[in-house]
Design an enzyme around this catalytic site. Structure first.
Site, PDB file in Angstrom:
ATOM      1  N   LYS A 197       0.840  -1.200   0.000  1.00  9.70           N
ATOM      2  CA  LYS A 197       0.000   0.000   0.000  1.00  9.70           C
ATOM      3  C   LYS A 197       0.873   1.248   0.000  1.00  9.70           C
ATOM      4  O   LYS A 197       0.704   2.154  -0.798  1.00  9.70           O
ATOM      5  CB  LYS A 197      -0.891  -0.056   1.241  1.00  9.70           C
ATOM      6  N   GLU A 245      10.679  -4.468   4.630  1.00 12.54           N
ATOM      7  CA  GLU A 245      10.828  -5.881   4.248  1.00 12.54           C
ATOM      8  C   GLU A 245      10.469  -6.066   2.772  1.00 12.54           C
ATOM      9  O   GLU A 245      11.184  -6.742   2.018  1.00 12.54           O
ATOM     10  CB  GLU A 245       9.902  -6.776   5.095  1.00 12.54           C
ATOM     11  N   GLY A 264      -4.842  -2.631   5.462  1.00 17.37           N
ATOM     12  CA  GLY A 264      -4.127  -3.770   4.892  1.00 17.37           C
ATOM     13  C   GLY A 264      -4.818  -5.095   5.140  1.00 17.37           C
ATOM     14  O   GLY A 264      -5.006  -5.912   4.234  1.00 17.37           O
ATOM     15  N   ARG A 265      -5.218  -5.334   6.390  1.00 16.87           N
ATOM     16  CA  ARG A 265      -5.800  -6.644   6.717  1.00 16.87           C
ATOM     17  C   ARG A 265      -7.234  -6.785   6.222  1.00 16.87           C
ATOM     18  O   ARG A 265      -7.855  -7.828   6.430  1.00 16.87           O
ATOM     19  CB  ARG A 265      -5.686  -6.908   8.224  1.00 16.87           C
ATOM     20  N   LYS A 320       9.376  -1.247  14.639  1.00 21.65           N
ATOM     21  CA  LYS A 320       9.886  -0.816  13.323  1.00 21.65           C
ATOM     22  C   LYS A 320      10.955   0.248  13.487  1.00 21.65           C
ATOM     23  O   LYS A 320      12.005   0.207  12.851  1.00 21.65           O
ATOM     24  CB  LYS A 320       8.742  -0.182  12.512  1.00 21.65           C
ATOM     25  N   GLU A 355      -4.626  -7.899  15.283  1.00 20.82           N
ATOM     26  CA  GLU A 355      -4.137  -6.556  14.949  1.00 20.82           C
ATOM     27  C   GLU A 355      -5.285  -5.552  15.058  1.00 20.82           C
ATOM     28  O   GLU A 355      -5.072  -4.373  15.305  1.00 20.82           O
ATOM     29  CB  GLU A 355      -3.524  -6.540  13.531  1.00 20.82           C
ATOM     30  N   HIS A 389      -4.800 -34.770  16.694  1.00 21.12           N
ATOM     31  CA  HIS A 389      -3.696 -35.620  17.140  1.00 21.12           C
ATOM     32  C   HIS A 389      -2.571 -34.783  17.723  1.00 21.12           C
ATOM     33  O   HIS A 389      -1.429 -35.223  17.786  1.00 21.12           O
ATOM     34  CB  HIS A 389      -3.193 -36.475  15.969  1.00 21.12           C
TER      35      HIS A 389
HETATM   36  C1  G6Q Z   1      -2.613  -4.319   8.131  1.00 21.16           C
HETATM   37  C2  G6Q Z   1      -1.431  -3.552   8.379  1.00 21.16           C
HETATM   38  C3  G6Q Z   1      -0.157  -4.184   7.890  1.00 21.16           C
HETATM   39  C4  G6Q Z   1       0.223  -3.862   6.457  1.00 21.16           C
HETATM   40  C5  G6Q Z   1       1.677  -4.244   6.242  1.00 21.16           C
HETATM   41  C6  G6Q Z   1       2.144  -3.995   4.835  1.00 21.16           C
HETATM   42  O1  G6Q Z   1      -3.730  -3.957   8.398  1.00 21.16           O
HETATM   43  O2  G6Q Z   1      -1.620  -2.274   7.921  1.00 21.16           O
HETATM   44  O3  G6Q Z   1      -0.142  -5.578   8.054  1.00 21.16           O
HETATM   45  O4  G6Q Z   1      -0.613  -4.519   5.577  1.00 21.16           O
HETATM   46  O5  G6Q Z   1       2.481  -3.536   7.137  1.00 21.16           O
HETATM   47  O6  G6Q Z   1       2.034  -2.661   4.499  1.00 21.16           O
HETATM   48  P1  G6Q Z   1       2.212  -2.175   3.019  1.00 21.16           P
HETATM   49  O7  G6Q Z   1       1.111  -2.758   2.198  1.00 21.16           O
HETATM   50  O8  G6Q Z   1       2.138  -0.677   3.056  1.00 21.16           O
HETATM   51  O9  G6Q Z   1       3.542  -2.661   2.545  1.00 21.16           O
END
Ligand code: G6Q
Length: 540
Positions: free
Chosen positions: A207, A213, A268-269, A505, A354, A385
């Site tokens: 996003k 990463e 994001g989630r 972070k 989250e 199991h």
């Molecule tokens: C989810 C968070 C988080 C996000 C990641 C990746 O709700 O916001 O998990 O999706 O940190 O972020 P980017 O898409 O910006 O790389």
């Protein structure tokens, strides 16, 4: 000032009610009401959900629903669907529901109807996917693309991985899909080990397009492509992006025409059915993808319009509050009886924890009650199991969600009956257990009896769907999304920010600088962190 949660009349009434029902056993609840199984089952939006094996009575449900009303849930649902900025700490509306709204719907963000934009991006994705699936999208050397690698993390990874696994049955088996998320180089190395650069396309899903990463992995991918193809122009053929950050995407060398947009009103989630789902759409094709979004939409509509006593996500969310806050349950298990859903618990972990793993309420006060339970799980019957022992006979109360399908996707002897028999047996055993008298009557010696007794009274929900289809997956994910929202509203927290990931972070950035300039001996952390860094520097 608004009364705090624990002072609401319904909360107090639930506290008093809990004292009366905590000693009731599911055995007695079922004996006293032969219709209980039906009475506490609901059907909507492709799912049938049995809540009867919960430690509740009609009165519990009535009080929980009163709590939802006293907490303003109807108004909050309305605020979300009408685009109010309910994500207050980031000053944004929360509109993942717009991602699956039909074209005819109008949903506004900042005074603009956003549904047409959603459909424009979806059309662009569909065109791209169709070209790729037909073999018309060629790599730099003219070879057909066969390998699709999504690079992303968190919300830009967990949804795509989960959906790919879940819908594999519907996917194009001539294409390979891989997912790189972790900054551990092993992720990249293992994902690309057997692949030919000429046939590989990377989707950089981010996003912000600044997540360290993801950027590290994307740069490594860039080098990997260039090492073989030795031409910068190859980047445009081997990379596409999903992002809100056009500038950074262009800087990377990705053709802006190959950027698929999404918006800051999607967390994001909550983004797996946005352009973040590009890998999903490539795998299953646009038609199945639309079926999946239709499944989400059906559950959205149910959540928005159904009275609370019939509303699946509302009841599910309220039950989580019931166990977390009154029974003191700390965790809950999600147990899908489907290999295809093996990444579903991991996906739900982010969604739930989250979103609701927080201590500050919307007005900044610190809660004096428990918020999100820890969520975990594995597909049945493997879990049986392994850790089910603890759920059956351990000292903790762990409400479980069982998820199963009436029809299977692979007709193989009678595997499916056996699988489902296990699901039904587990929820039955958890609820009713086996008394000491029953154990003795079976001839168990007295000394062994305590080990063979199952106390029962362990609650579970059973979610059944006809088959695992793209539509059902949409139904299921939206069920949990709205259940999580319901819980957040009761607990008065913002389910849509994630400040808890920030501190780590910032520190990682600082430490990473220290690792790359080891000549600078001045470490100003605590003595433990300093020592760990020194040891690492020495041995790296
Ligand atoms: C989810 C968070 C988080 C996000 C990641 C990746 O709700 O916001 O998990 O999706 O940190 O972020 P980017 O898409 O910006 O790389």
């Amino acid at each position: 000032m608004r009364k705090s949660l624990t002072r609401l009349p319904a909360w107090k009434a639930l506290g008093a009610h809990y004292k009366k029902v905590r000693s009731l056993h599911l055995r007695d609840l079922f004996t006293n009401d032969p219709d209980r199984g039906k009475r506490f089952s609901r059907e909507a939006a492709g799912l049938s959900v049995d809540f009867s094996k919960h430690r509740i009575t009609q009165e519990t449900l009535r009080l929980l629903i009163t709590l939802a009303h006293e907490s303003g849930l109807p108004e909050r649902i309305n605020a979300m669907f009408s685009g109010e900025k309910i994500n207050v700490t980031e000053n944004r509306p929360v509109l993942h529901i717009a991602l699956r709204a039909p074209k005819s719907r109008k949903i506004f963000a900042g005074g603009r109807n956003i549904v047409p934009e959603v459909h424009t991006v979806m059309k662009k994705m569909a065109d791209f996917c169709s070209r790729l699936r037909r073999g018309q999208w060629k790599g730099h050397t003219g070879k057909r693309v066969r390998n699709i690698i999504n690079i992303g993390i968190g919300g830009s990874d967990l949804g795509p991985v989960m959906a790919y696994e879940a819908l594999r049955h519907y996917s194009d088996r001539s294409l390979n899909f891989r997912f790189i998320s972790n900054v551990d180089g092993a992720d990249f190395a293992e994902a690309t080990l057997d692949l030919n650069q000429e046939e590989t396309l990377f989707i950089v899903s981010s996003k912000t397009f600044t997540t360290p990463e993801t950027m590290m992995n994307a740069q490594t991918a860039r080098q990997w492509i260039l090492a073989k193809l030795k031409d910068e122009r190859a980047i445009a053929r081997h990379f596409v992006a999903v992002s809100t950050n056009g500038n950074e995407v262009a800087k990377f060398g990705i053709d802006p025409n190959n950027m698929f947009e999404f918006w800051d009103w999607i967390g994001g989630r909550y983004s797996m059915d946005s352009a973040i789902g590009l890998s999903t759409m490539i795998a299953i094709g646009p038609d199945y993808f639309y079926q999946m979004t239709a499944g989400f939409h059906a559950m959205d509509e149910h959540f928005r319009t159904a009275p609370f006593e019939k509303n699946l996500p509302v009841i599910m969310g309220l039950l989580s509050v019931w166990y977390s806050n009154f029974f003191g349950a700390r965790t809950m298990a999600v147990l899908p009886y489907s290999r295809y859903l093996r990444r579903f618990p991991a996906y739900l972990q982010q969604l739930a924890m989250e979103s609701n793993g927080k201590s500050a309420t919307l007005d900044g006060t610190i809660v004096n009650y428990q918020t999100s339970p820890i969520l975990w799980g594995e597909p049945g019957t493997n879990g049986q199991h392994s850790f089910y022992q603890l759920i059956h006979q351990g000292t903790q109360l762990i409400p479980c969600d069982f998820i199963g399908f009436c029809r299977n996707l692979n007709t193989l002897r009678n595997h499916h009956d056996m699988l489902m028999a296990n699901l039904f047996a587990q929820s039955e055993a958890l609820a009713f257990g086996k008394s000491v008298d029953e154990v003795i009557a079976e001839g168990t010696p007295a000394w062994l009896a305590p080990h063979r007794v199952f106390g029962g009274n362990r609650p579970s929900t059973t979610i059944l769907a006809d088959r695992l289809t793209p539509e059902t997956l949409g139904n299921l994910v939206a069920l949990y999304e709205h259940s999580v929202f319901t819980q957040g509203v009761i607990w008065r927290i913002n389910s849509f920010d994630q400040w808890g990931v920030e501190l780590g972070k910032v520190l990682a950035k600082r430490i990473s600088d220290e690792l790359s300039t080891p000549s600078n001996p001045r470490l100003q952390h605590d003595s433990s962190t300093n020592e760990l860094i020194r040891r690492y520097r020495k041995r790296r």
